[in-house]
Scaffold this motif. Structure first.
Motif, PDB file in Angstrom:
ATOM      1  N   GLY A 204       0.705  -1.286   0.078  1.00 10.44           N
ATOM      2  CA  GLY A 204       0.064   0.003   0.018  1.00 10.44           C
ATOM      3  C   GLY A 204       0.872   1.291   0.101  1.00 10.44           C
ATOM      4  O   GLY A 204       0.135   2.451  -0.168  1.00 10.44           O
ATOM      5  N   TYR A 205       2.176   1.306   0.179  1.00 11.35           N
ATOM      6  CA  TYR A 205       2.952   2.411   0.338  1.00 11.35           C
ATOM      7  C   TYR A 205       4.255   2.479   0.003  1.00 11.35           C
ATOM      8  O   TYR A 205       4.872   3.630  -0.531  1.00 11.35           O
ATOM      9  CB  TYR A 205       3.112   3.032   1.912  1.00 11.35           C
ATOM     10  N   GLN A 206       4.743   1.266  -0.568  1.00  7.44           N
ATOM     11  CA  GLN A 206       6.202   1.407  -0.983  1.00  7.44           C
ATOM     12  C   GLN A 206       6.576   2.122  -2.424  1.00  7.44           C
ATOM     13  O   GLN A 206       7.348   2.831  -2.512  1.00  7.44           O
ATOM     14  CB  GLN A 206       6.633  -0.130  -1.265  1.00  7.44           C
ATOM     15  N   ILE A 207       5.547   2.020  -3.222  1.00  4.62           N
ATOM     16  CA  ILE A 207       5.663   2.925  -4.466  1.00  4.62           C
ATOM     17  C   ILE A 207       4.402   3.649  -4.981  1.00  4.62           C
ATOM     18  O   ILE A 207       3.348   3.616  -4.086  1.00  4.62           O
ATOM     19  CB  ILE A 207       6.036   1.883  -5.635  1.00  4.62           C
ATOM     20  N   THR A 208       4.390   4.454  -6.121  1.00  5.85           N
ATOM     21  CA  THR A 208       3.214   5.211  -6.484  1.00  5.85           C
ATOM     22  C   THR A 208       3.441   5.072  -7.948  1.00  5.85           C
ATOM     23  O   THR A 208       4.444   5.094  -8.754  1.00  5.85           O
ATOM     24  CB  THR A 208       3.035   6.411  -5.991  1.00  5.85           C
ATOM     25  N   THR A 209       2.077   5.033  -8.456  1.00  4.04           N
ATOM     26  CA  THR A 209       2.112   5.007  -9.925  1.00  4.04           C
ATOM     27  C   THR A 209       1.325   6.365 -10.557  1.00  4.04           C
ATOM     28  O   THR A 209       1.341   6.504 -11.785  1.00  4.04           O
ATOM     29  CB  THR A 209       1.229   3.935 -10.647  1.00  4.04           C
TER      30      THR A 209
END
Length: 655
Positions: free
Chosen positions: A177-182
């Motif tokens: 839920g938080y390691q990356i973002t697109t």
């Protein structure tokens, strides 16, 4: 998305893929991995003598041959490689396309490839610059340098920068839920706010054992910010990229507008064609993996590390600092590859190589430095099975230019052979989650070590690797060079397993409650019991009409609980375990939020079923056999509820 995709042999990687859950962190080459050994053998086995690395024409033909084969076999749209030797660029070339639609070929001078976890080398270099300035001490509590957050004092021993650089801080793994973002609109993201919000649990004392940690690397980047007084992006630009004349390099997300035209697009195969895919961004974890760089610029960085910190007339690090950074700082066993300060050691045909890889779903990168030969290799791929291709390329390169001398496998003694049984069992990676929903994604990720004819084996069939004992707690692959080591306690019980191809990812014995051989039979029995209830309920509907009201409700509750248990179990494996990796690490989906109500409802039904089981015996419902069956169904529901509790699926456990 920074990754720990590193120095895996093809056979070991295939083994892991056989037992890794769909969509797990080690994504990659299942289709073509078996082709790599044949490629390497074909291209390098003809020459037993070392080829002349200074013969650029032969080197070009050799690399071209491998790259062309790999890009076709492994469906790779674009790739780049640079090789440096003795302080100068020896070879640099691009392959395929940086933009297929526009027909733009890869240019090693200008095209930026995303390097994911290889970015950590920039972060570690920045740390060492501050170390030699006296602003950071490798063995001081990191909380001394943090001004915007504090790492909890879970253990008496504090976490130090040395622990962060050797991945021995003792953090659990996290990221759901938080390691990356697109979503590019969410950028930029504060490193300090991100790390303060998502502090992982400390699960072992610092310095005890390695466990590769993106959080630890990001924390080091935050310390660079707070000690230097400069934003991480600005520090790397000013003190690494500019002095090394790296004009096509950045750790900024998204890449600056001036460099955007040079960014290589990421591709995936779709209906036999290459299709562009949106990039993933590290956000607040960018010191662990946000870099984008050209091959020629990476050559400058490699030269500096191989030439005592110097590139041209610029001194990036002092010679003694470089030597310290490239020296072992944590060793599982002195007979096995070490973890240096940020660099991962490996052995290639008897040569000590320090390296770092990086991968996300669209790019794969490897950096190999051989300090004794002043040799550096950078290779990066966009799309396809780039991780497998990189390992095949490196093995072929070293086989040709630094062939392995004949190995005389150390003899084994009867004493060593008679003591191998204690090493058998199930092992799980130290890099895993303990306290959040992430834990469930390790459910199927185990490695089994078996004993056969006084040898240890991993895998089966054509992918089986057999290891013979060559020393106390040390084994070597029969017919190969890979090594396996163990740590044991004072009583001789195994505490850790180390496979040199998985450095820095050791394993530890899997307790029974974490093993699939414990849970799968229980789940299987529960499924059978639930199905028997539903079948019986369907056949006894007419009989139920004549039953007293209490017995009717008991059977209805049993059927309801059984149906709900089956639906919840199916949803767990098809919805949760099969979540797309990018989706899983970038956001908490509405479907996941809704799913997490299901185990809670099951627990409520289970409690009611247990109460009804007691009433069934107290009021003597049905025959004794039917009451026993009813009780077993209730216990099956309890087993399933305990399963959800143990794997952190009971409630909303997000990091």
């Amino acid at each position: 998305m920074s990754s720990y995709k590193g120095k895996f042999s093809v056979k070991i990687m295939l083994l892991l893929l056989l037992v890794t859950i769909v969509g797990a962190s080690l994504l990659g080459a299942q289709t073509h991995a078996s082709a790599v050994p044949s490629v390497s053998t074909t291209l390098s086995a003809k020459s037993k003598e070392a080829a002349d690395l200074n013969d650029v024409a032969q080197l070009t033909a050799f690399i071209d041959g491998i790259m062309n084969v790999h890009m076709d076999n492994f469906k790779i749209p674009g790739a780049v490689i640079s090789i440096v030797k003795d302080g100068k660029s020896l070879f640099s070339k691009g392959y395929g396309y940086s933009n297929i639609k526009d027909g733009t070929l890869v240019d090693p001078e200008t095209n930026l490839f995303r390097i994911a976890s290889t970015t950590k080398l920039f972060t570690w270099t920045a740390v060492m610059q501050l170390v030699e300035q006296g602003k950071i001490d490798l063995d001081t509590d990191v909380n001394r340098y943090l001004t915007t957050m504090t790492i909890p004092e879970t253990y008496p021993q504090p976490i130090t920068m040395r622990h962060l650089m050797t991945h021995t801080a003792g953090f659990e793994e996290g990221g759901v839920g938080y390691q990356i973002t697109t979503d590019m609109k969410k950028l930029p993201v504060s490193i300090s706010e991100t790390l303060a919000k998502h502090i992982p649990a400390r699960v072992r004392p610092p310095g005890e054992m390695m466990s590769y940690s993106n959080y630890g690397a990001a924390l080091a980047g935050l310390i660079v910010e707070e000690v230097s007084g400069m934003a991480y992006n600005d520090y790397i630009q000013k003190y690494i990229f500019e002095p090394l004349d790296m004009k096509h390099a950045t750790v900024q997300e998204p890449v600056p507008a001036s460099l955007e035209p040079y960014a290589v697009l990421g591709y995936a195969r779709e209906n036999g064609q290459y299709a562009t895919r949106p990039l993933t961004f590290e956000g607040g974890f960018r010191p662990a993996g946000s870099g984008s760089v050209s091959a020629n610029d990476m050559a400058h960085f490699m030269i500096a590390h191989l030439q005592d910190g110097r590139y041209g007339d610029q001194q990036m690090l002092k010679p003694e600092t470089v030597k310290l950074m490239h020296s072992p700082s944590f060793q599982f066993d002195k007979r096995l590859p070490a973890m240096d300060l940020g660099f991962i050691e490996m052995n290639m045909n008897g040569l000590r190589v320090i390296s770092h890889g990086g991968a996300d779903e669209l790019f794969n990168t490897e950096v190999y430095l051989v300090p004794d030969k002043k040799l550096g290799i950078f290779v990066s791929y966009s799309g396809g099975d780039g991780g497998v291709a990189a390992r095949g390329l490196m093995q072929a390169f070293f086989d040709r230019y630094y062939p392995r001398k004949e190995d005389n496998q150390p003899p084994t003694s009867a004493m060593l052979e008679n003591s191998v049984q204690k090493y058998a069992g199930s092992y799980q990676f130290t890099r895993r989650n303990h306290s959040d929903i992430d834990k469930f994604f390790n459910f199927l990720t185990k490695i089994s070590v078996t004993v056969s004819e006084n040898r240890l084996s991993i895998g089966s069939g054509t992918e089986q690797q057999v290891y013979a004992p060559i020393g106390t707690d040390l084994f070597q692959e029969v017919g190969g060079t890979n090594k396996m080591g163990f740590r044991t306690d004072a009583e001789g019980k195994v505490t850790y397993l180390f496979l040199d191809v998985f450095n820095p990812l050791p394993l530890e014995p899997t307790p029974l409650i974490d093993q699939t051989k414990f849970w799968l039979p229980l789940l299987g029995i529960s499924v059978i019991m639930f199905i028997s209830v539903l079948v019986g309920f369907a056949y006894r509907r007419r009989e139920m009409r004549e039953m007293p009201k209490g017995q009717k409700w008991a059977l209805r509750f049993s059927a309801t609980t059984s149906a709900w248990g089956l639906v919840t179990l199916v949803a767990t494996f098809l919805v949760v375990l099969n979540m797309d990796l990018i989706v899983r690490l970038s956001r908490i989906t509405q479907s996941l939020q809704i799913y997490l109500f299901m185990p809670i409802i099951l627990v409520g039904l289970t409690v009611a079923l247990l109460v009804l089981s007691v009433l069934a015996w107290k009021n003597k419902y049905w025959t004794v056999l039917k009451r026993v069956h009813y009780t077993l169904v209730a216990l099956s529901a309890v087993s399933l509820s305990v399963f959800f509790y143990h794997w952190n699926l009971l409630g909303w456990h997000f990091g």
